[in-house]
Design a protein around this motif. Structure first.
Motif, PDB file in Angstrom:
ATOM      1  N   ASN A  32       0.815  -1.211   0.000  1.00  0.00           N
ATOM      2  CA  ASN A  32       0.000   0.000   0.000  1.00  0.00           C
ATOM      3  C   ASN A  32       0.849   1.262   0.000  1.00  0.00           C
ATOM      4  O   ASN A  32       0.510   2.244  -0.647  1.00  0.00           O
ATOM      5  CB  ASN A  32      -0.963  -0.001   1.189  1.00  0.00           C
ATOM      6  N   ALA A  35       2.199   1.610  -3.564  1.00  0.00           N
ATOM      7  CA  ALA A  35       1.111   2.011  -4.460  1.00  0.00           C
ATOM      8  C   ALA A  35       0.777   3.483  -4.261  1.00  0.00           C
ATOM      9  O   ALA A  35       0.549   4.214  -5.236  1.00  0.00           O
ATOM     10  CB  ALA A  35      -0.118   1.146  -4.228  1.00  0.00           C
ATOM     11  N   GLU A  39       1.028   6.407  -7.108  1.00  0.00           N
ATOM     12  CA  GLU A  39      -0.119   7.263  -7.410  1.00  0.00           C
ATOM     13  C   GLU A  39       0.256   8.727  -7.229  1.00  0.00           C
ATOM     14  O   GLU A  39      -0.106   9.569  -8.031  1.00  0.00           O
ATOM     15  CB  GLU A  39      -1.316   6.911  -6.524  1.00  0.00           C
TER      16      GLU A  39
END
Length: 63
Positions: A32, A35, A39
């Motif tokens: 996470n 990611a 992003e």
């Protein structure tokens, strides 16, 4: 991702061959974070700045 599609963490842990669900949870924390960084890089307003051309213009103006 498996969990986002409704998968269960216990089954994922077994599928991954982890010794415990805690190992899977640690893996997911790391995933996470990566990611989120990707992003951020994709949508960061800094990416819209044309810093290389600005530097070239600044060098030309100083000569």
């Amino acid at each position: 991702m498996y969990l986002e599609q409704g998968g269960e963490i216990y089954r994922l842990s077994r599928l991954m061959g982890h010794s415990s669900v805690e190992v899977t949870e640690e893996y997911l924390k790391d995933f996470n974070v990566r990611a989120a960084r990707q992003e951020h890089g994709k949508f960061s307003p800094v990416n819209t700045l044309d810093l290389l051309n600005k530097r070239k213009k600044d060098k030309i103006a100083t000569y």
